[in-house]
Design a protein around this motif. Structure first.
Motif: not given
Length: 317
Positions: A13-23, A40-49
């Protein structure tokens, strides 16, 4: 099907619907689960987000994605931070600029620039998941990124809108690298002399070229003999009490600023101070005519009674 553990919901929620692979990995989400959800439901942004939706990112999400991509210790700065803080003189170029400590890597992605710095800002501003460089660092770095009149414009706007003080800018310029700082230093020196906008600086340069006019005060503190405070004109020929104004909606950063400018002319006129007003366009395209007009007014007013007002140079800090 959702692969997001409950422990990550507040972060998501804090990260506006974004997470890192590490998280995701640290929360127990497997590589297989991430791969299944991607496309399907997600997509990659900048290769790691990971964006947990498939739609386009909004401006806030793009900024958070850049912050997450840059990694720990990253600070959003330069023109990106300046625009975020509302400095309208900074052009939008579609690039989100961030700085990371020297031990990290400089990286580039479409729309994102991550650069190393030996001087991470110890006074960063935090806004939720975002970390910004402080106002003085933001303005100086943005000015370094720009060229020509844009350098002066961002410095003038930042001081005029009280986003920073001249002392803060001067200290930041001295603390930074000498290389590439000449234009920024010059702009800070101009604003310390009283100019608060690019048109005002151009007016000052024009009047300084006259062999007839005395020194013109920029944005002086003006009062009546009785001590009543008057509005501060852009320029003031103290010897004869002549006020000079540069009027432009594009250089007044809110409707209230424009209304204040109009009330300023009225108040000065009521106090008996003659006012000459010009547009920035006239200054640039017909400066010689403007200069002649001011010189003629100056000569005429030398034969008249000076308005009963007191002008003091403004100390810009």
């Amino acid at each position: 099907m959702s692969w997001i553990p409950d422990s990550l919901r507040p972060v998501l929620h804090e990260q506006h619907g974004l997470l890192t692979r590490r998280q995701l990995y640290d929360a127990g989400v497997s590589t297989h689960q991430i791969r299944w959800a991607l496309g399907r439901r997600w997509r990659l942004v900048h290769g790691s987000v990971v964006a947990t939706t498939t739609g386009r990112l909004d401006p806030a999400q793009k900024l958070v994605a850049a912050q997450l991509f840059a990694g720990p210790g990253a600070q959003i700065g330069s023109t990106t931070a300046a625009r975020y803080f509302g400095l309208t003189s900074v052009p939008e170029d579609g690039v989100r600029r961030l700085f990371v400590p020297w031990g990290a890597k400089s990286r580039e992605r479409p729309g994102v620039s991550v650069r190393r710095t030996r001087r991470p800002d110890p006074h960063e501003w935090s806004r939720g998941p975002l970390a910004f460089t402080s106002p003085p660092r933001t303005v100086v770095d943005a000015a370094r990124q720009l060229r020509g009149d844009a350098v002066r414009a961002v410095v003038f706007e930042a001081v005029q809108r009280r986003f920073v003080t001249v002392d803060q800018l001067a200290s930041e310029v001295e603390a930074g690298a000498v290389r590439g700082s000449a234009a920024v230093r010059a702009a800070v020196q101009e604003v310390s002399g009283g100019a608060w906008s690019l048109p005002e600086s151009e007016l000052a340069d024009l009047l300084a070229s006259s062999s007839l006019l005395p020194t013109v005060l920029l944005n002086p503190v003006l009062t009546t003999i009785a001590g009543e405070t008057l509005p501060s004109p852009d320029g003031f020929v103290d010897e004869v009490g002549l006020a000079l104004q540069v009027h432009s909606r594009s250089h007044h950063f809110a409707e209230e600023d424009w209304e204040w400018t109009l009330r300023t002319d009225t108040a000065l006129g009521t106090a008996g101070v003659p006012v000459m007003a010009f547009s920035p366009r006239t200054l640039r395209t017909d400066g010689r005519r403007v200069l002649r007009a001011v010189e003629r007014a100056y000569l005429a007013l030398r034969r008249a009674t000076r308005p009963a007002v007191v002008a003091r140079p403004r100390l810009v800090v």
